[in-house]
Design a protein around this motif. Structure first.
Motif, PDB file in Angstrom:
ATOM      1  N   GLY A   5       0.788  -1.135   0.055  1.00  0.00           N
ATOM      2  CA  GLY A   5      -0.082  -0.127   0.023  1.00  0.00           C
ATOM      3  C   GLY A   5       0.831   1.228  -0.131  1.00  0.00           C
ATOM      4  N   CYS A   6       0.408   2.296   0.745  1.00  0.00           N
ATOM      5  CA  CYS A   6       0.988   3.691   0.921  1.00  0.00           C
ATOM      6  C   CYS A   6       2.380   3.603   1.409  1.00  0.00           C
ATOM      7  CB  CYS A   6       0.235   4.404   1.806  1.00  0.00           C
ATOM      8  SG  CYS A   6      -1.340   5.044   1.331  1.00  0.00           S
ATOM      9  N   THR A   7       2.700   2.578   2.287  1.00  0.00           N
ATOM     10  CA  THR A   7       3.967   2.445   3.000  1.00  0.00           C
ATOM     11  C   THR A   7       5.230   1.763   1.746  1.00  0.00           C
ATOM     12  OG1 THR A   7       3.233   1.415   4.815  1.00  0.00           O
ATOM     13  CG2 THR A   7       5.503   1.087   4.686  1.00  0.00           C
ATOM     14  N   CYS A   9       4.719   2.696  -1.393  1.00  0.00           N
ATOM     15  CA  CYS A   9       5.081   3.861  -2.150  1.00  0.00           C
ATOM     16  C   CYS A   9       6.081   4.651  -1.352  1.00  0.00           C
ATOM     17  CB  CYS A   9       3.561   4.718  -2.273  1.00  0.00           C
ATOM     18  SG  CYS A   9       3.869   6.158  -3.160  1.00  0.00           S
TER      19      CYS A   9
END
Length: 239
Positions: A5-7, A9
């Motif tokens: 997920g965002c991590t 990215c």
């Protein structure tokens, strides 16, 4: 399986910023080496007259920059490797190194701002002492006159200037024309050396300041991303 997920990215953003940081370290190292070996500054800062040397404050700052550039390249590589490997230990070490570097940069920036005119002022004082001795000794001591004239000639040819001010510039050109001296540059310029010295070192100090500001911004982003990624790795279910 690593972070998602965002991590994930943030992981690649941190790698990108670290790569920029590594490149910036290389640029600083290159600029510092250029400042160290630039013909204009080298010719002036290696001068010596009557036992007195040109001020070394500028070279001390440049040597510090060389060390900073080398350390930045090592730390940047550490950050890139830590991000790709998702290693909390490497990221923690990287964060600690960034904090130390950032603190040193802030301290150096404050010192540099407070002493931004020191290098040019010391060089002007050195030039004035040589110029005054050349004038004072022109009749009584021919050896010192020749030594002072050779030092002044390097100043004048390197910076394309002559004299301490407009009046002394005209006077020196006049004595050159009469054959009494030979210290003004062949270009025949009337620009005084105080102005040239200030321009020379002020331009280089601004260059260093701009580079430091860009690096400081990159370091702030890197510290944020490294902590977020480290926390993301710690909270990931696969660890």
């Amino acid at each position: 399986m690593g972070v998602e997920g965002c991590t994930k990215c943030i992981k690649y953003m941190l790698f990108f910023f670290n790569f920029i940081f590594w490149l910036a370290g290389g640029v600083i190292l290159g600029v510092a080496l250029w400042l160290r070996h630039d013909p204009k500054t080298s010719n002036l800062l290696e001068l010596e007259f009557d036992g007195a040397h040109a001020p070394s404050t500028f070279y001390i700052s440049v040597h510090i920059l060389i060390a900073v550039g080398a350390v930045m390249m090592v730390v940047g590589f550490l950050g890139c490797y830590g991000a790709i490997q998702e290693s909390q230990c490497l990221l923690g070490t990287f964060f600690a190194c960034l904090v130390i570097l950032f603190a040193c940069e802030v301290a150096a920036g404050i010192w540099g701002f407070m002493h931004k005119d020191t290098v040019s002022r010391e060089m002007i004082n050195f030039y004035d002492s040589v110029y005054d001795k050349a004038v004072e000794q022109s009749v009584t001591d021919q050896d010192k006159r020749k030594a002072a004239a050779s030092v002044l000639k390097v100043f004048h040819e390197t910076l394309s200037c002559c004299g301490k001010g407009q009046g002394s510039s005209l006077l020196t050109h006049f004595t050159d024309a009469l054959g009494l001296t030979d210290i003004c540059p062949s270009s025949g310029t009337l620009v005084n050396c105080h102005q040239r010295i200030q321009e020379l070192f002020s331009d280089k100090i601004y260059l260093i300041g701009i580079a430091a500001l860009v690096i400081a911004v990159i370091m702030i982003f890197e510290m944020i991303f490294s902590m977020v990624l480290c926390c993301g790795i710690r909270n990931s279910p696969v660890y």
